[in-house]
Scaffold this active site. Structure first.
Site: not given
Ligand code: PGA
Length: 250
Positions: A167, A173
């Site tokens: 990630e 986010g």
């Molecule tokens: P997001 O979060 O899909 O809202 O970007 C992913 C995560 O933090 O696992």
């Protein structure tokens, strides 16, 4: 060969009634899946209510964090065996929000990974670079360092029960995703490192999820990459229709 794993990380969202409504919508729809696995990771406070609803469905239950001891004077913490008792099969470890806001280090995540496996939980070990590291060309070296630290001392057999979630922190986010090609490049590097930590057959069996603004409209091209084996989904996992579409990637 690898069975994709689509996981929802609800973070600190939803009380019991909203959580019940969401898992009921998911489990009612996702009855025909034969080639992929689905997981939801709600807050601790919902696990006891949701576990009986998910029992016997295609949707597995996981937690977002845990302590590495099985009991003791650790006020406010939750032990791996407690999660197992409630019906969890997975636990997210070392999410970038844990690293950033709660000071979690690779060494701590490594202790947790050993404890999760010892208690029959599959750890989803999160790695990923921040924006400044990406911009200065250090994404791969940061991720490799996190992998080595977080997975230290795990046998090849244990590694087969581990899921890696790549990630990029700048994509979480924000609505910014890594391009499928950039994500694939890091996933391939992660798999090479997993082979170095064990052997090629083990590395080829390990699920490597992508996470960071995965949405219905970008999941298909991400999942088309050869080393992207699933998604760890935050925001879009909170809406049944969006998460169902992500699970049903083409
Ligand atoms: P997001 O979060 O899909 O809202 O970007 C992913 C995560 O933090 O696992």
């Amino acid at each position: 060969m690898r069975r994709p794993l689509l996981a929802g990380n609800w973070k600190m969202h939803y009380g019991v009634s909203e959580g019940v409504a969401l898992v009921e919508a998911l489990s009612a729809d996702l009855t025909d899946l034969t080639d992929r696995d689905v997981l939801v990771c709600p807050p601790f406070t919902l696990l006891g209510s949701l576990a009986p609803l998910l029992d016997g469905t295609a949707v597995a239950l996981g937690a977002q964090n845990m302590h590495y001891e099985t009991k003791g004077a650790f006020t406010g913490e939750i032990a791996p065996n407690m999660l197992k008792e409630l019906g969890c099969s997975y636990v997210i470890l070392g999410h970038s929000e844990r690293r950033q806001y709660f000071g979690e280090t690779d060494e701590l995540i490594n202790r947790k990974a050993h404890a999760a496996l010892a208690n029959g939980l599959k750890p989803i070990v999160c790695v990923g670079e921040v924006k400044a590291e990406r911009d200065s060309g250090q994404a791969e070296s940061v991720v490799v360092g996190q992998l080595r630290g977080s997975l230290a001392g795990l046998s090849a057999e244990q590694l087969r029960s581990v899921v890696i979630a790549y990630e990029p922190v700048w994509a979480i986010g924000t609505g910014d995703t890594a391009t499928p090609a950039d994500a694939q490049a890091i996933h391939a590097r992660i798999r090479a490192e997993l082979a170095a930590l064990s052997d090629q057959a083990t590395a080829d069996a390990i699920i490597i999820q992508y996470g960071g603004s995965v949405k219905p409209d970008n999941v298909d091209e991400l999942m088309a990459q050869p080393d992207i084996d699933g998604a760890l989904v935050g925001g879009a996992s909170l809406k049944a229709a969006d998460f169902i579409r992500i699970v049903r990637f083409k």
